[in-house]
Design a protein around this motif. Structure first.
Motif, PDB file in Angstrom:
ATOM      1  N   ASP A   2     -60.555   7.645  43.872  1.00 49.50           N
ATOM      2  CA  ASP A   2     -61.860   7.044  43.620  1.00 49.50           C
ATOM      3  C   ASP A   2     -61.948   6.484  42.199  1.00 49.50           C
ATOM      4  O   ASP A   2     -61.621   7.165  41.215  1.00 49.50           O
ATOM      5  CB  ASP A   2     -62.950   8.092  43.832  1.00 49.50           C
ATOM      6  N   ALA A   3     -62.423   5.240  42.085  1.00 51.89           N
ATOM      7  CA  ALA A   3     -62.479   4.560  40.793  1.00 51.89           C
ATOM      8  C   ALA A   3     -63.386   5.306  39.803  1.00 51.89           C
ATOM      9  O   ALA A   3     -63.097   5.356  38.596  1.00 51.89           O
ATOM     10  CB  ALA A   3     -62.969   3.130  40.982  1.00 51.89           C
ATOM     11  N   LYS A   4     -64.464   5.896  40.308  1.00 50.52           N
ATOM     12  CA  LYS A   4     -65.364   6.639  39.424  1.00 50.52           C
ATOM     13  C   LYS A   4     -64.664   7.859  38.831  1.00 50.52           C
ATOM     14  O   LYS A   4     -64.835   8.189  37.658  1.00 50.52           O
ATOM     15  CB  LYS A   4     -66.613   7.080  40.197  1.00 50.52           C
ATOM     16  N   PHE A   5     -63.864   8.530  39.671  1.00 49.84           N
ATOM     17  CA  PHE A   5     -63.131   9.699  39.186  1.00 49.84           C
ATOM     18  C   PHE A   5     -62.112   9.289  38.135  1.00 49.84           C
ATOM     19  O   PHE A   5     -61.958   9.955  37.107  1.00 49.84           O
ATOM     20  CB  PHE A   5     -62.438  10.400  40.357  1.00 49.84           C
ATOM     21  N   VAL A   6     -61.419   8.185  38.380  1.00 52.73           N
ATOM     22  CA  VAL A   6     -60.428   7.686  37.417  1.00 52.73           C
ATOM     23  C   VAL A   6     -61.119   7.397  36.086  1.00 52.73           C
ATOM     24  O   VAL A   6     -60.612   7.754  35.010  1.00 52.73           O
ATOM     25  CB  VAL A   6     -59.726   6.420  37.956  1.00 52.73           C
ATOM     26  N   ALA A   7     -62.290   6.761  36.138  1.00 54.34           N
ATOM     27  CA  ALA A   7     -63.015   6.432  34.907  1.00 54.34           C
ATOM     28  C   ALA A   7     -63.427   7.693  34.156  1.00 54.34           C
ATOM     29  O   ALA A   7     -63.375   7.741  32.921  1.00 54.34           O
ATOM     30  CB  ALA A   7     -64.249   5.597  35.252  1.00 54.34           C
ATOM     31  N   ILE A   8     -63.811   8.729  34.915  1.00 51.35           N
ATOM     32  CA  ILE A   8     -64.206   9.991  34.280  1.00 51.35           C
ATOM     33  C   ILE A   8     -63.014  10.636  33.578  1.00 51.35           C
ATOM     34  O   ILE A   8     -63.119  11.121  32.440  1.00 51.35           O
ATOM     35  CB  ILE A   8     -64.806  10.955  35.323  1.00 51.35           C
ATOM     36  N   GLU A  10     -60.357   9.113  32.463  1.00 51.14           N
ATOM     37  CA  GLU A  10     -60.026   8.290  31.302  1.00 51.14           C
ATOM     38  C   GLU A  10     -60.918   8.658  30.112  1.00 51.14           C
ATOM     39  O   GLU A  10     -60.455   8.751  28.976  1.00 51.14           O
ATOM     40  CB  GLU A  10     -60.179   6.814  31.650  1.00 51.14           C
ATOM     41  N   ARG A  11     -62.214   8.880  30.396  1.00 52.28           N
ATOM     42  CA  ARG A  11     -63.129   9.268  29.314  1.00 52.28           C
ATOM     43  C   ARG A  11     -62.793  10.660  28.789  1.00 52.28           C
ATOM     44  O   ARG A  11     -62.853  10.912  27.581  1.00 52.28           O
ATOM     45  CB  ARG A  11     -64.572   9.229  29.820  1.00 52.28           C
ATOM     46  N   LEU A  12     -62.425  11.568  29.695  1.00 49.31           N
ATOM     47  CA  LEU A  12     -62.022  12.917  29.298  1.00 49.31           C
ATOM     48  C   LEU A  12     -60.859  12.864  28.317  1.00 49.31           C
ATOM     49  O   LEU A  12     -60.869  13.508  27.265  1.00 49.31           O
ATOM     50  CB  LEU A  12     -61.637  13.727  30.544  1.00 49.31           C
ATOM     51  N   VAL A  13     -59.842  12.059  28.645  1.00 49.17           N
ATOM     52  CA  VAL A  13     -58.649  11.964  27.795  1.00 49.17           C
ATOM     53  C   VAL A  13     -58.983  11.282  26.475  1.00 49.17           C
ATOM     54  O   VAL A  13     -58.494  11.691  25.406  1.00 49.17           O
ATOM     55  CB  VAL A  13     -57.526  11.199  28.543  1.00 49.17           C
ATOM     56  N   LYS A  14     -59.825  10.268  26.557  1.00 52.25           N
ATOM     57  CA  LYS A  14     -60.199   9.551  25.340  1.00 52.25           C
ATOM     58  C   LYS A  14     -60.905  10.476  24.359  1.00 52.25           C
ATOM     59  O   LYS A  14     -60.685  10.399  23.134  1.00 52.25           O
ATOM     60  CB  LYS A  14     -61.106   8.371  25.698  1.00 52.25           C
ATOM     61  N   GLU A  15     -61.758  11.363  24.873  1.00 49.78           N
ATOM     62  CA  GLU A  15     -62.559  12.231  24.002  1.00 49.78           C
ATOM     63  C   GLU A  15     -61.882  13.559  23.685  1.00 49.78           C
ATOM     64  O   GLU A  15     -62.118  14.131  22.614  1.00 49.78           O
ATOM     65  CB  GLU A  15     -63.920  12.484  24.654  1.00 49.78           C
ATOM     66  N   GLN A  16     -61.049  14.071  24.598  1.00 52.06           N
ATOM     67  CA  GLN A  16     -60.452  15.396  24.403  1.00 52.06           C
ATOM     68  C   GLN A  16     -58.945  15.357  24.139  1.00 52.06           C
ATOM     69  O   GLN A  16     -58.351  16.387  23.810  1.00 52.06           O
ATOM     70  CB  GLN A  16     -60.723  16.282  25.632  1.00 52.06           C
ATOM     71  N   GLY A  17     -58.345  14.193  24.319  1.00 56.47           N
ATOM     72  CA  GLY A  17     -56.919  14.063  24.063  1.00 56.47           C
ATOM     73  C   GLY A  17     -56.069  14.151  25.315  1.00 56.47           C
ATOM     74  O   GLY A  17     -56.496  14.673  26.350  1.00 56.47           O
ATOM     75  N   ASP A  33     -67.438  19.794  32.657  1.00 59.48           N
ATOM     76  CA  ASP A  33     -68.525  19.173  31.898  1.00 59.48           C
ATOM     77  C   ASP A  33     -68.617  17.684  32.194  1.00 59.48           C
ATOM     78  O   ASP A  33     -69.700  17.094  32.143  1.00 59.48           O
ATOM     79  CB  ASP A  33     -68.300  19.380  30.394  1.00 59.48           C
ATOM     80  N   TYR A  34     -67.464  17.084  32.495  1.00 57.77           N
ATOM     81  CA  TYR A  34     -67.440  15.648  32.751  1.00 57.77           C
ATOM     82  C   TYR A  34     -67.783  15.332  34.206  1.00 57.77           C
ATOM     83  O   TYR A  34     -68.433  14.333  34.501  1.00 57.77           O
ATOM     84  CB  TYR A  34     -66.063  15.073  32.407  1.00 57.77           C
ATOM     85  N   LEU A  35     -67.336  16.193  35.116  1.00 49.89           N
ATOM     86  CA  LEU A  35     -67.558  15.929  36.543  1.00 49.89           C
ATOM     87  C   LEU A  35     -68.961  16.313  36.992  1.00 49.89           C
ATOM     88  O   LEU A  35     -69.495  15.738  37.937  1.00 49.89           O
ATOM     89  CB  LEU A  35     -66.528  16.703  37.382  1.00 49.89           C
ATOM     90  N   GLN A  36     -69.544  17.343  36.315  1.00 46.46           N
ATOM     91  CA  GLN A  36     -70.889  17.809  36.672  1.00 46.46           C
ATOM     92  C   GLN A  36     -70.989  18.122  38.163  1.00 46.46           C
ATOM     93  O   GLN A  36     -71.829  17.621  38.887  1.00 46.46           O
ATOM     94  CB  GLN A  36     -71.940  16.774  36.269  1.00 46.46           C
ATOM     95  N   GLU A  91     -49.763   8.947  40.349  1.00 45.52           N
ATOM     96  CA  GLU A  91     -50.082   7.609  39.840  1.00 45.52           C
ATOM     97  C   GLU A  91     -51.215   7.674  38.818  1.00 45.52           C
ATOM     98  O   GLU A  91     -51.221   6.941  37.832  1.00 45.52           O
ATOM     99  CB  GLU A  91     -50.475   6.675  40.987  1.00 45.52           C
ATOM    100  N   LEU A  92     -52.198   8.555  39.043  1.00 44.68           N
ATOM    101  CA  LEU A  92     -53.287   8.710  38.089  1.00 44.68           C
ATOM    102  C   LEU A  92     -52.760   9.212  36.749  1.00 44.68           C
ATOM    103  O   LEU A  92     -53.123   8.690  35.683  1.00 44.68           O
ATOM    104  CB  LEU A  92     -54.327   9.687  38.637  1.00 44.68           C
ATOM    105  N   LEU A  93     -51.886  10.233  36.788  1.00 46.54           N
ATOM    106  CA  LEU A  93     -51.303  10.763  35.552  1.00 46.54           C
ATOM    107  C   LEU A  93     -50.486   9.698  34.831  1.00 46.54           C
ATOM    108  O   LEU A  93     -50.557   9.564  33.604  1.00 46.54           O
ATOM    109  CB  LEU A  93     -50.437  11.985  35.870  1.00 46.54           C
ATOM    110  N   ALA A  94     -49.694   8.936  35.601  1.00 49.58           N
ATOM    111  CA  ALA A  94     -48.872   7.888  34.992  1.00 49.58           C
ATOM    112  C   ALA A  94     -49.741   6.785  34.389  1.00 49.58           C
ATOM    113  O   ALA A  94     -49.450   6.258  33.309  1.00 49.58           O
ATOM    114  CB  ALA A  94     -47.917   7.306  36.036  1.00 49.58           C
ATOM    115  N   LEU A  95     -50.811   6.435  35.079  1.00 54.74           N
ATOM    116  CA  LEU A  95     -51.703   5.386  34.602  1.00 54.74           C
ATOM    117  C   LEU A  95     -52.325   5.761  33.263  1.00 54.74           C
ATOM    118  O   LEU A  95     -52.350   4.950  32.330  1.00 54.74           O
ATOM    119  CB  LEU A  95     -52.807   5.148  35.636  1.00 54.74           C
ATOM    120  N   ILE A  96     -52.802   7.002  33.147  1.00 53.22           N
ATOM    121  CA  ILE A  96     -53.533   7.395  31.944  1.00 53.22           C
ATOM    122  C   ILE A  96     -52.598   7.849  30.821  1.00 53.22           C
ATOM    123  O   ILE A  96     -52.810   7.523  29.652  1.00 53.22           O
ATOM    124  CB  ILE A  96     -54.551   8.491  32.287  1.00 53.22           C
TER     125      ILE A  96
END
Length: 524
Positions: A2-8, A10-17, A33-36, A91-96
């Motif tokens: 799901d694109a929304k999950f991927v975006a979440i 991506e934000r997790l990694v951007k903010e938490q590393g 905290d991100y998925l709520q 693929e998600l892990l490789a993408l991010i």
């Protein structure tokens, strides 16, 4: 995925590393905290992949394409994840982690778009001439079955209506009939709809396709238990444990099934194992305490309830249960404290109100309140004393009122309030409550006994004897006979027989009560 999950993510990694996709503990710490509370399936899949080392392997890989193939195979073979889900996770892990976007995929997408555009343009020209609409499904011609199924599943997740969700899962199954996860998900939807048998059929099909799908065994066991088939449920949870020996939920539920079958020792073994795997499992402590209580080991029960409360201070059920244990030990004030805490946590906890009411009623009887240990004149004097000292009964009735307000079909609360009215000498109010209790539960022995006492108080001894007869019959037929209350029913029936002048039957009843060691020799 799901694109929304991927975006979440991506934000997790951007903010938490990026460590959050390599270190499973760090991911668990932050991801909720991100998925709520959303995307639970995707979250579990991602955590499994990270725990399996896929994130670390992808981050370190020199040959990324080969690494991805190896990680997909590892998730399939060692963790029993179907290929589609494993591929999505990798693929998600490789993408991010590696910003991996396949050039060939891009080129294919461009070629497909050009081809689709040309065909649509041609159809537009043709259909414009013939005044026809262009088919909306045309783009699916250029998609693989997996892509189509993936899109259908994404639509299903977005649906709020379970029947619409099921229709989409059915569509996905028609395209890919060997996809265990789709059968599994459709089974979940049927279960949430209350159609347990169809859910079982879907989970059975998922197991046929993937015999290592522990969650399908677990869920199917839950459905069998809901249908009352505890033995089959035990078989399924046993299989889930074989596949996943650390499945605490399977141990916990299997213990519950053994408990309901009356095998309390085996239930204790399962809950002990659940606690061993997860020492902070408050439910396992609470459940094991219930089994100890059934075996008469109140000290161990109270210790387990206390531990459950220590782990989860908001566990209203544990407070309620510990209150019950303290009540049976005669520690009424402390039991009241526990039920008060349970009510504070859950203001709609009808059982806690009813139980606390019972304790208040007991506190009111601080004298000799055991009828079987006193002659009738002493009992009458004691009841009169109670009527002159109604403080605790007022609190008891207030709690019964609240229990009934929360649960108008609570037969036990009507019986308890009715009995309180009997003790206060308000027999008409008692009869109204006890009639209601027996309408809700026609086999409620305690309510028959209480109503018999109310009729006796009104001097309607024929009606009283009829109710005492019902109480005696039901108490006597019980799998585990409640000797104390059976004896009390004999005593009260004997008293009504005596009031009617039938001394022979009265003496027979008193003799039966004495044989149960529950009636003092002073009753003649």
């Amino acid at each position: 995925m799901d694109a929304k999950f991927v975006a979440i993510v991506e934000r997790l990694v951007k903010e938490q590393g990026k460590d959050t996709l390599i270190n499973a503990e760090k991911c668990k710490e932050h991801i909720e905290d991100y998925l709520q509370n959303g995307f639970s399936k995707e979250r579990d899949l991602l955590l499994i992949a990270i725990e399996a080392g896929a994130g670390q392997a992808i981050a370190d890989a020199s040959d990324l394409a080969l690494c991805k193939k190896q990680q997909i195979r590892l998730l399939k073979d060692d963790h029993f994840i179907d290929e589609t889900a494993a591929t999505e996770a990798v693929e998600l892990l490789a993408l991010i982690l590696r910003d991996d976007k396949s050039q060939s995929t891009k080129q294919n997408d461009i070629y497909n778009l050009i081809l689709v555009a040309l065909i649509i343009f041609g159809l537009w020209a043709y259909n414009a001439y013939n005044d026809q609409e262009i088919p909306e499904v045309l783009p699916n011609i250029f998609k693989s079955e997996k892509q189509i199924v993936k899109e259908i599943l994404n639509q299903a997740k977005a649906k709020q209506d379970l029947r619409e969700t099921i229709a989409l899962y059915t569509q996905a199954i028609e395209i890919d009939p060997n996809n265990a996860s789709v059968y599994f998900d459709r089974g979940n939807a049927y279960y949430n709809l209350g159609d347990y048998n169809t859910a079982i059929d879907d989970w059975t099909q998922a197991i046929k396709i993937n015999p290592k799908l522990a969650e399908a065994y677990y869920n199917r066991g839950v459905a069998y238990a809901d249908l009352g088939d505890y033995n089959t449920a035990i078989d399924d949870w046993t299989q889930a444990i074989k596949i996943d020996p650390k499945n605490t939920r399977a141990y916990n539920n299997r213990g519950y099934a053994y408990y309901n079958l009356g095998d309390y020792n085996t239930a204790i073994d399962d809950w002990t194992q659940a606690i061993k795997i997860d020492p902070n499992n408050a439910n396992a402590y609470n459940n094991r305490a219930n089994a100890y209580e059934k075996l008469g080991d109140t000290d161990k029960a109270i210790a387990d309830y206390t531990q459950a409360i220590k782990i989860d201070p908001n566990n209203a059920n544990a407070y309620n249960n510990r209150g019950n244990s303290l009540y049976y030990l005669g520690v009424y004030n402390t039991a009241i404290d526990d039920w008060t805490q349970a009510i504070k946590i859950d203001p709609n906890y009808a059982k806690a109100y009813n139980n606390r009411g019972n304790a208040y009623a007991k506190l009111n009887n601080d004298g000799n309140n055991d009828q079987e240990n006193a002659d009738y004149s002493v009992v009458e004097k004691h009841l009169q004393a109670l009527r002159n000292n109604t403080g605790s009964y007022s609190k008891a009735i207030a709690d019964y009122n609240q229990a009934i307000k929360i649960d108008p079909n609570n037969a036990n609360a009507y019986n308890s309030r009715g009995y309180a009215y009997v003790e206060l000498g308000d027999y008409k109010k008692a009869l109204a409550d006890l009639d209601r209790s027996l309408k809700l539960d026609p086999n409620f022995a305690y309510a028959y006994h209480s109503r018999g006492k109310a009729y006796a108080g009104l001097k309607e001894h024929d009606k009283a004897i009829a109710d005492f007869n019902k109480a005696v019959d039901i108490f006597s037929a019980a799998k585990t006979i409640d000797k104390k209350n059976l004896a009390l029913a004999y005593c009260d029936r004997g008293k009504s027989y005596r009031s009617l002048g039938n001394l022979s039957k009265s003496n027979d009843d008193i003799k039966k009560a004495r044989e149960l060691d529950m009636c003092d020799a002073s009753i003649k």
